[in-house]
Design an enzyme around this catalytic site. Structure first.
Site, PDB file in Angstrom:
ATOM      1  N   HIS A  45     -22.907  13.141  29.971  1.00  0.00           N
ATOM      2  CA  HIS A  45     -23.183  14.384  30.705  1.00  0.00           C
ATOM      3  C   HIS A  45     -22.773  15.628  29.933  1.00  0.00           C
ATOM      4  O   HIS A  45     -23.059  16.742  30.354  1.00  0.00           O
ATOM      5  CB  HIS A  45     -22.482  14.359  32.060  1.00  0.00           C
ATOM      6  CG  HIS A  45     -22.994  13.281  32.969  1.00  0.00           C
ATOM      7  ND1 HIS A  45     -24.308  13.205  33.367  1.00  0.00           N
ATOM      8  CD2 HIS A  45     -22.379  12.207  33.535  1.00  0.00           C
ATOM      9  CE1 HIS A  45     -24.480  12.143  34.141  1.00  0.00           C
ATOM     10  NE2 HIS A  45     -23.320  11.526  34.257  1.00  0.00           N
ATOM     11  N   ARG A  70     -17.626   8.863  25.135  1.00  0.00           N
ATOM     12  CA  ARG A  70     -18.325   8.268  26.279  1.00  0.00           C
ATOM     13  C   ARG A  70     -19.807   8.308  25.892  1.00  0.00           C
ATOM     14  O   ARG A  70     -20.386   9.392  25.733  1.00  0.00           O
ATOM     15  CB  ARG A  70     -18.070   9.051  27.558  1.00  0.00           C
ATOM     16  CG  ARG A  70     -18.500   8.225  28.813  1.00  0.00           C
ATOM     17  CD  ARG A  70     -19.679   8.695  29.565  1.00  0.00           C
ATOM     18  NE  ARG A  70     -19.601   9.992  30.139  1.00  0.00           N
ATOM     19  CZ  ARG A  70     -19.348  10.272  31.442  1.00  0.00           C
ATOM     20  NH1 ARG A  70     -19.156   9.311  32.295  1.00  0.00           N
ATOM     21  NH2 ARG A  70     -19.361  11.520  31.857  1.00  0.00           N
ATOM     22  N   GLU A 149     -18.059   2.369  38.545  1.00  0.00           N
ATOM     23  CA  GLU A 149     -18.280   3.608  39.299  1.00  0.00           C
ATOM     24  C   GLU A 149     -19.388   3.496  40.333  1.00  0.00           C
ATOM     25  O   GLU A 149     -19.978   4.501  40.714  1.00  0.00           O
ATOM     26  CB  GLU A 149     -18.515   4.787  38.334  1.00  0.00           C
ATOM     27  CG  GLU A 149     -19.548   4.553  37.250  1.00  0.00           C
ATOM     28  CD  GLU A 149     -19.713   5.740  36.287  1.00  0.00           C
ATOM     29  OE1 GLU A 149     -19.187   6.837  36.539  1.00  0.00           O
ATOM     30  OE2 GLU A 149     -20.411   5.559  35.272  1.00  0.00           O
ATOM     31  N   ASP A 175     -18.930   9.376  40.556  1.00  0.00           N
ATOM     32  CA  ASP A 175     -20.005   8.433  40.883  1.00  0.00           C
ATOM     33  C   ASP A 175     -19.534   7.403  41.903  1.00  0.00           C
ATOM     34  O   ASP A 175     -20.309   7.006  42.786  1.00  0.00           O
ATOM     35  CB  ASP A 175     -20.526   7.747  39.608  1.00  0.00           C
ATOM     36  CG  ASP A 175     -21.539   8.624  38.890  1.00  0.00           C
ATOM     37  OD1 ASP A 175     -22.477   9.112  39.553  1.00  0.00           O
ATOM     38  OD2 ASP A 175     -21.387   8.853  37.677  1.00  0.00           O
TER      39      ASP A 175
HETATM   40  C1  3PY Z   1     -17.502  10.135  37.171  1.00  0.00           C
HETATM   41  O1  3PY Z   1     -16.565  10.670  37.788  1.00  0.00           O
HETATM   42  O2  3PY Z   1     -18.451   9.559  37.722  1.00  0.00           O
HETATM   43  C2  3PY Z   1     -17.498  10.163  35.723  1.00  0.00           C
HETATM   44  O3  3PY Z   1     -18.341   9.567  35.115  1.00  0.00           O
HETATM   45  C3  3PY Z   1     -16.470  10.979  35.033  1.00  0.00           C
HETATM   46  O4  3PY Z   1     -17.066  12.036  34.374  1.00  0.00           O
HETATM   47 MG    MG Z   2     -19.921   8.823  36.262  1.00  0.00          MG
END
Ligand code: 3PY
Ligand code: MG
Length: 255
Positions: A45, A70, A149, A175
Protein backbone atom coordinates in the site's frame (compact mmCIF):
# COMPACT_ATOMS: atom_id res chain seq x y z
CA UNK A 1 24.51 -11.17 7.49
CA UNK A 2 25.42 -7.70 8.70
CA UNK A 3 22.50 -7.39 11.10
CA UNK A 4 21.36 -10.65 12.64
CA UNK A 5 17.62 -10.02 12.83
CA UNK A 6 16.85 -13.59 13.83
CA UNK A 7 19.22 -13.36 16.82
CA UNK A 8 17.73 -10.01 17.83
CA UNK A 9 14.20 -11.39 17.69
CA UNK A 10 15.15 -14.23 20.03
CA UNK A 11 15.47 -11.65 22.80
CA UNK A 12 12.31 -11.33 24.81
CA UNK A 13 11.82 -7.63 24.23
CA UNK A 14 9.79 -5.87 21.55
CA UNK A 15 11.54 -4.91 18.33
CA UNK A 16 9.86 -1.70 17.20
CA UNK A 17 10.40 -0.62 13.62
CA UNK A 18 9.28 2.14 11.25
CA UNK A 19 6.92 1.52 8.34
CA UNK A 20 7.97 3.52 5.28
CA UNK A 21 5.08 4.37 2.99
CA UNK A 22 6.94 6.92 0.87
CA UNK A 23 9.79 6.31 -1.57
CA UNK A 24 13.24 7.89 -1.44
CA UNK A 25 16.75 6.80 -0.55
CA UNK A 26 17.52 9.91 1.49
CA UNK A 27 14.31 9.49 3.45
CA UNK A 28 15.07 5.80 4.07
CA UNK A 29 18.52 6.69 5.40
CA UNK A 30 17.06 9.34 7.70
CA UNK A 31 14.40 6.97 9.00
CA UNK A 32 17.07 4.35 9.71
CA UNK A 33 18.93 6.84 11.91
CA UNK A 34 15.96 7.38 14.22
CA UNK A 35 15.78 5.44 17.47
CA UNK A 36 13.74 2.56 16.07
CA UNK A 37 15.43 -0.75 15.37
CA UNK A 38 14.68 -1.12 11.67
CA UNK A 39 12.73 0.11 8.65
CA UNK A 40 10.15 -1.79 6.63
CA UNK A 41 9.32 -0.51 3.16
CA UNK A 42 5.68 -1.09 2.28
CA UNK A 43 5.35 -2.18 -1.34
CA UNK A 44 1.70 -3.24 -0.99
CA UNK A 45 0.00 0.00 0.00
CA UNK A 46 3.05 2.27 0.11
CA UNK A 47 4.35 4.21 -2.89
CA UNK A 48 7.69 2.50 -3.42
CA UNK A 49 8.33 0.41 -6.50
CA UNK A 50 11.22 -1.88 -7.28
CA UNK A 51 13.36 0.98 -8.63
CA UNK A 52 12.90 2.77 -5.30
CA UNK A 53 13.70 -0.11 -2.98
CA UNK A 54 16.91 -0.81 -4.88
CA UNK A 55 18.23 2.53 -3.61
CA UNK A 56 16.44 2.61 -0.24
CA UNK A 57 17.59 -0.73 1.15
CA UNK A 58 21.35 0.06 0.94
CA UNK A 59 20.79 3.33 2.83
CA UNK A 60 19.02 1.52 5.65
CA UNK A 61 21.72 -1.14 5.83
CA UNK A 62 24.46 1.52 5.74
CA UNK A 63 22.89 3.03 8.87
CA UNK A 64 23.36 -0.32 10.61
CA UNK A 65 19.68 -1.28 10.67
CA UNK A 66 17.84 -4.17 9.02
CA UNK A 67 15.78 -3.32 5.94
CA UNK A 68 12.52 -5.22 5.61
CA UNK A 69 9.94 -5.25 2.83
CA UNK A 70 6.19 -5.85 2.84
CA UNK A 71 5.77 -7.23 -0.67
CA UNK A 72 2.87 -6.47 -2.96
CA UNK A 73 1.47 -9.99 -2.94
CA UNK A 74 2.29 -13.65 -2.40
CA UNK A 75 3.96 -14.03 -5.76
CA UNK A 76 7.35 -15.75 -6.23
CA UNK A 77 8.84 -13.08 -8.52
CA UNK A 78 8.00 -10.27 -6.09
CA UNK A 79 9.32 -12.21 -3.09
CA UNK A 80 12.56 -13.07 -4.92
CA UNK A 81 13.11 -9.44 -5.90
CA UNK A 82 12.57 -8.19 -2.36
CA UNK A 83 15.12 -10.63 -0.98
CA UNK A 84 17.52 -10.01 -3.87
CA UNK A 85 17.76 -6.30 -3.02
CA UNK A 86 18.87 -7.24 0.49
CA UNK A 87 15.77 -7.38 2.66
CA UNK A 88 16.42 -9.12 5.97
CA UNK A 89 12.75 -10.06 6.20
CA UNK A 90 9.72 -10.14 3.99
CA UNK A 91 6.16 -9.66 5.17
CA UNK A 92 3.64 -11.19 2.79
CA UNK A 93 0.04 -9.96 2.83
CA UNK A 94 -3.21 -11.93 2.89
CA UNK A 95 -1.98 -15.46 3.60
CA UNK A 96 -5.20 -17.40 4.07
CA UNK A 97 -4.21 -21.07 4.07
CA UNK A 98 -1.37 -23.49 4.75
CA UNK A 99 -1.07 -23.94 0.99
CA UNK A 100 -0.46 -20.22 0.50
CA UNK A 101 2.02 -20.19 3.38
CA UNK A 102 3.90 -23.11 1.82
CA UNK A 103 4.06 -21.22 -1.49
CA UNK A 104 5.47 -18.19 0.33
CA UNK A 105 8.25 -20.29 1.90
CA UNK A 106 8.98 -22.00 -1.41
CA UNK A 107 9.50 -18.62 -3.08
CA UNK A 108 11.67 -17.25 -0.27
CA UNK A 109 14.07 -20.11 0.43
CA UNK A 110 16.82 -21.64 -1.69
CA UNK A 111 16.74 -25.42 -2.33
CA UNK A 112 16.31 -27.85 -0.76
CA UNK A 113 13.87 -25.92 1.44
CA UNK A 114 12.37 -23.91 -1.40
CA UNK A 115 12.77 -22.74 -4.96
CA UNK A 116 14.28 -19.25 -4.67
CA UNK A 117 16.27 -18.55 -7.82
CA UNK A 118 19.90 -17.43 -7.57
CA UNK A 119 20.82 -13.87 -8.51
CA UNK A 120 20.80 -11.86 -5.32
CA UNK A 121 23.78 -9.70 -6.21
CA UNK A 122 22.65 -6.71 -4.16
CA UNK A 123 21.77 -9.03 -1.28
CA UNK A 124 25.26 -10.55 -1.39
CA UNK A 125 26.77 -7.08 -1.26
CA UNK A 126 24.42 -6.00 1.52
CA UNK A 127 25.32 -9.05 3.57
CA UNK A 128 29.02 -8.22 3.18
CA UNK A 129 29.92 -11.78 2.26
CA UNK A 130 30.96 -13.72 -0.83
CA UNK A 131 28.21 -15.38 -2.94
CA UNK A 132 28.79 -18.89 -1.60
CA UNK A 133 28.54 -17.64 1.97
CA UNK A 134 25.32 -15.78 1.17
CA UNK A 135 23.85 -18.91 -0.39
CA UNK A 136 24.79 -20.90 2.72
CA UNK A 137 23.28 -18.45 5.18
CA UNK A 138 20.36 -16.87 3.31
CA UNK A 139 17.69 -19.44 4.25
CA UNK A 140 18.38 -19.00 7.94
CA UNK A 141 19.31 -15.34 7.72
CA UNK A 142 16.26 -13.96 5.91
CA UNK A 143 12.93 -14.17 7.67
CA UNK A 144 9.49 -14.92 6.28
CA UNK A 145 6.34 -13.47 7.84
CA UNK A 146 2.84 -14.50 6.77
CA UNK A 147 0.21 -11.83 7.33
CA UNK A 148 -2.84 -13.17 9.12
CA UNK A 149 -5.53 -10.56 8.48
CA UNK A 150 -8.79 -12.23 7.47
CA UNK A 151 -11.43 -14.49 9.01
CA UNK A 152 -10.31 -17.24 6.64
CA UNK A 153 -6.70 -16.94 7.83
CA UNK A 154 -7.91 -16.98 11.41
CA UNK A 155 -9.82 -20.21 10.79
CA UNK A 156 -6.66 -21.74 9.30
CA UNK A 157 -4.10 -20.13 11.60
CA UNK A 158 -2.90 -23.35 13.26
CA UNK A 159 -2.20 -24.95 9.88
CA UNK A 160 -0.55 -21.76 8.59
CA UNK A 161 1.68 -21.57 11.67
CA UNK A 162 2.76 -25.20 11.25
CA UNK A 163 4.23 -24.48 7.79
CA UNK A 164 7.87 -25.64 7.73
CA UNK A 165 10.25 -22.79 6.98
CA UNK A 166 7.86 -20.05 8.02
CA UNK A 167 9.47 -17.72 10.59
CA UNK A 168 6.61 -15.63 11.86
CA UNK A 169 2.99 -14.51 11.75
CA UNK A 170 2.15 -10.86 11.30
CA UNK A 171 -1.21 -9.30 12.12
CA UNK A 172 -2.69 -6.59 9.91
CA UNK A 173 -5.23 -5.12 12.35
CA UNK A 174 -7.03 -3.03 9.76
CA UNK A 175 -7.80 -5.84 7.36
CA UNK A 176 -8.52 -8.17 10.27
CA UNK A 177 -10.91 -5.63 11.80
CA UNK A 178 -12.63 -5.12 8.44
CA UNK A 179 -12.87 -8.86 7.85
CA UNK A 180 -14.40 -9.39 11.30
CA UNK A 181 -16.96 -6.65 10.66
CA UNK A 182 -15.52 -3.84 12.78
CA UNK A 183 -14.24 -1.50 10.06
CA UNK A 184 -11.12 0.63 10.12
CA UNK A 185 -9.02 1.41 13.20
CA UNK A 186 -11.13 -0.94 15.27
CA UNK A 187 -10.60 -1.03 19.01
CA UNK A 188 -8.46 -4.13 19.47
CA UNK A 189 -10.09 -4.87 22.80
CA UNK A 190 -13.44 -5.66 21.13
CA UNK A 191 -13.94 -9.22 22.41
CA UNK A 192 -13.87 -11.18 19.15
CA UNK A 193 -10.98 -9.10 17.78
CA UNK A 194 -9.02 -9.56 20.98
CA UNK A 195 -9.78 -13.30 20.89
CA UNK A 196 -8.51 -13.38 17.29
CA UNK A 197 -5.27 -11.65 18.27
CA UNK A 198 -4.77 -14.07 21.16
CA UNK A 199 -5.45 -17.05 18.91
CA UNK A 200 -2.85 -15.84 16.40
CA UNK A 201 -0.34 -15.24 19.20
CA UNK A 202 -0.95 -18.70 20.61
CA UNK A 203 -0.53 -20.35 17.19
CA UNK A 204 2.77 -18.53 16.72
CA UNK A 205 4.03 -19.47 20.18
CA UNK A 206 3.01 -23.11 19.83
CA UNK A 207 5.00 -23.42 16.60
CA UNK A 208 8.04 -21.44 17.74
CA UNK A 209 7.26 -18.56 15.37
CA UNK A 210 7.87 -14.87 15.90
CA UNK A 211 4.68 -12.97 16.68
CA UNK A 212 4.49 -9.79 14.64
CA UNK A 213 1.90 -7.06 14.27
CA UNK A 214 1.26 -3.62 12.88
CA UNK A 215 0.99 -1.41 15.97
CA UNK A 216 1.33 2.08 14.49
CA UNK A 217 0.63 4.02 17.67
CA UNK A 218 1.64 3.68 21.34
CA UNK A 219 -1.72 2.22 22.43
CA UNK A 220 -1.69 -0.56 19.88
CA UNK A 221 2.06 -1.20 20.28
CA UNK A 222 1.54 -1.72 23.97
CA UNK A 223 -1.53 -3.87 23.35
CA UNK A 224 0.46 -6.23 21.12
CA UNK A 225 3.55 -6.25 23.35
CA UNK A 226 1.40 -7.22 26.35
CA UNK A 227 0.05 -10.16 24.38
CA UNK A 228 3.53 -11.49 23.64
CA UNK A 229 4.10 -9.99 20.21
CA UNK A 230 7.69 -8.94 19.66
CA UNK A 231 8.04 -7.78 16.02
CA UNK A 232 5.97 -4.62 16.02
CA UNK A 233 5.54 -1.64 13.70
CA UNK A 234 5.96 1.34 16.01
CA UNK A 235 4.86 4.04 13.62
CA UNK A 236 4.71 5.04 9.96
CA UNK A 237 6.89 7.90 8.76
CA UNK A 238 3.71 9.86 8.04
CA UNK A 239 2.60 9.25 11.63
CA UNK A 240 5.99 10.50 12.82
CA UNK A 241 5.60 13.74 10.89
CA UNK A 242 2.11 14.33 12.26
CA UNK A 243 3.11 13.52 15.86
CA UNK A 244 6.26 15.64 15.57
CA UNK A 245 4.34 18.63 14.23
CA UNK A 246 1.68 18.33 16.92
CA UNK A 247 4.14 18.13 19.77
CA UNK A 248 6.34 20.98 18.41
CA UNK A 249 3.37 23.27 17.93
CA UNK A 250 2.13 22.48 21.44
CA UNK A 251 5.61 23.14 22.88
CA UNK A 252 5.98 26.38 20.90
CA UNK A 253 2.65 27.68 22.13
CA UNK A 254 3.81 27.14 25.73
CA UNK A 255 6.93 29.28 25.34
C1 3PY B 1 -3.43 -4.00 8.02
O1 3PY B 1 -3.62 -3.42 9.11
O2 3PY B 1 -4.31 -4.62 7.41
C2 3PY B 1 -2.11 -3.96 7.43
O3 3PY B 1 -1.89 -4.60 6.43
C3 3PY B 1 -1.08 -3.09 8.04
O4 3PY B 1 -0.75 -2.06 7.18
MG1 MG C 1 -3.57 -5.42 5.50
Amino acid sequence: MRFDLRARLKQDKPFYFIWATMPGAILAGQLARLPYEGVCIDMQHGLSGFGDVVTMVPEIIAAGKPAMIRVLWNEPGLIGQALDVGAAAIIVPMINSAKEAAALVKAAKYPPMGMRSWGGYAAVQAAGVVPAAYLAEANAGTLTFAMVETQEALDNVDAIAATPGLDGLFIGPNDLGISLGHGLNADLTIPNLDAAVRKIGAAAAKNGLIGGAFGGNPTNCRYFAERGFRYIVGVTEVGLLAAGAKSLIAATEQI
